[in-house]
Motif scaffolding. Structure first.
Motif, mmCIF file in Angstrom:
data_model
loop_
_atom_site.group_PDB
_atom_site.id
_atom_site.type_symbol
_atom_site.label_atom_id
_atom_site.label_comp_id
_atom_site.label_asym_id
_atom_site.label_seq_id
_atom_site.Cartn_x
_atom_site.Cartn_y
_atom_site.Cartn_z
ATOM 1 N N CYS A 247 -11.515 12.077 -27.471
ATOM 2 C CA CYS A 247 -10.496 13.114 -27.337
ATOM 3 C C CYS A 247 -10.626 13.704 -25.942
ATOM 4 O O CYS A 247 -11.697 14.199 -25.572
ATOM 5 N N THR B 117 -14.403 15.741 -22.557
ATOM 6 C CA THR B 117 -14.161 14.829 -23.660
ATOM 7 C C THR B 117 -15.099 15.113 -24.830
ATOM 8 O O THR B 117 -16.219 15.601 -24.645
ATOM 9 N N CYS C 18 -8.394 15.618 -33.451
ATOM 10 C CA CYS C 18 -9.294 16.401 -32.622
ATOM 11 C C CYS C 18 -8.757 17.831 -32.589
ATOM 12 O O CYS C 18 -7.538 18.032 -32.530
ATOM 13 N N LEU D 134 -4.790 18.253 -26.196
ATOM 14 C CA LEU D 134 -5.774 17.302 -26.702
ATOM 15 C C LEU D 134 -5.104 15.972 -26.981
ATOM 16 O O LEU D 134 -4.042 15.933 -27.616
ATOM 17 N N ALA E 41 -9.453 16.518 -23.275
ATOM 18 C CA ALA E 41 -8.896 17.867 -23.261
ATOM 19 C C ALA E 41 -8.482 18.260 -21.854
ATOM 20 O O ALA E 41 -9.110 17.856 -20.868
ATOM 21 N N ALA F 115 -9.619 22.111 -31.180
ATOM 22 C CA ALA F 115 -10.393 23.020 -30.343
ATOM 23 C C ALA F 115 -10.277 24.439 -30.876
ATOM 24 O O ALA F 115 -9.186 24.890 -31.230
ATOM 25 N N MET G 7 -15.472 22.261 -30.597
ATOM 26 C CA MET G 7 -14.580 21.143 -30.886
ATOM 27 C C MET G 7 -14.873 20.582 -32.273
ATOM 28 O O MET G 7 -16.021 20.599 -32.738
ATOM 29 N N GLU H 101 -6.100 12.165 -28.504
ATOM 30 C CA GLU H 101 -7.080 11.280 -29.129
ATOM 31 C C GLU H 101 -6.787 9.818 -28.790
ATOM 32 O O GLU H 101 -5.643 9.449 -28.529
ATOM 33 N N GLY I 126 -4.758 17.860 -31.526
ATOM 34 C CA GLY I 126 -4.159 16.664 -30.974
ATOM 35 C C GLY I 126 -3.139 16.075 -31.928
ATOM 36 O O GLY I 126 -2.925 16.601 -33.030
#
Length: 124
Positions: free
Chosen positions: A22, A78, A96, A4, A24, A98, A34, A6, A115
């Motif tokens: 962000c 994104t 960010c 990730l 990915a 996940a 997310m 940002e 991130g």
């Protein structure tokens, strides 16, 4: 493994707007919920917003409800955070994250990938 990255942070005056993004890579993006979190100096990381894998469900922290909007584009991998009516207390590093599930919640421990963060400073 999901990576990730940002972008979009910066310095903005109170009342202004910023849009964080962000990007990915490394996974099937639509399978991950997310989230956005932030951390101010000397404080713990706190939840800002989350969006489900399908983008059908969103949730916000009370402090940003009505000012921030989270969205995602599963074709571009994104997730974005539109921040309006910014206040000095919104200052911090925004992360960010996940989660390896279709929907997730407000706790950092629920998220598997992070991130590096982007700095947001709200000051006159």
């Amino acid at each position: 493994q999901v990576q990730l990255v940002e972008s979009g942070g910066g310095l903005v005056q109170p009342g202004g707007s910023l849009r964080l993004s962000c990007a990915a890579s490394g996974g099937t993006f639509s399978r991950y919920a997310m989230g956005w979190f932030r951390q101010a100096p000397g404080k713990e990381r706190e939840f800002v917003a989350t969006i489900s894998g399908s983008a059908m469900t969103t949730s916000y922290a009370g402090l940003v409800q009505g000012r921030f909007t989270i969205s995602r584009d599963n074709t571009k991998n994104t997730v974005n955070l539109q921040m309006n009516s910014l206040k000095p207390e919104d200052t911090g590093v925004y992360y960010c994250a996940a989660a390896s599930r279709l929907s997730s919640g407000v706790y950092p421990r629920e998220y598997d990938y992070w991130g590096q963060g982007t700095q947001v400073t709200v000051s006159s």
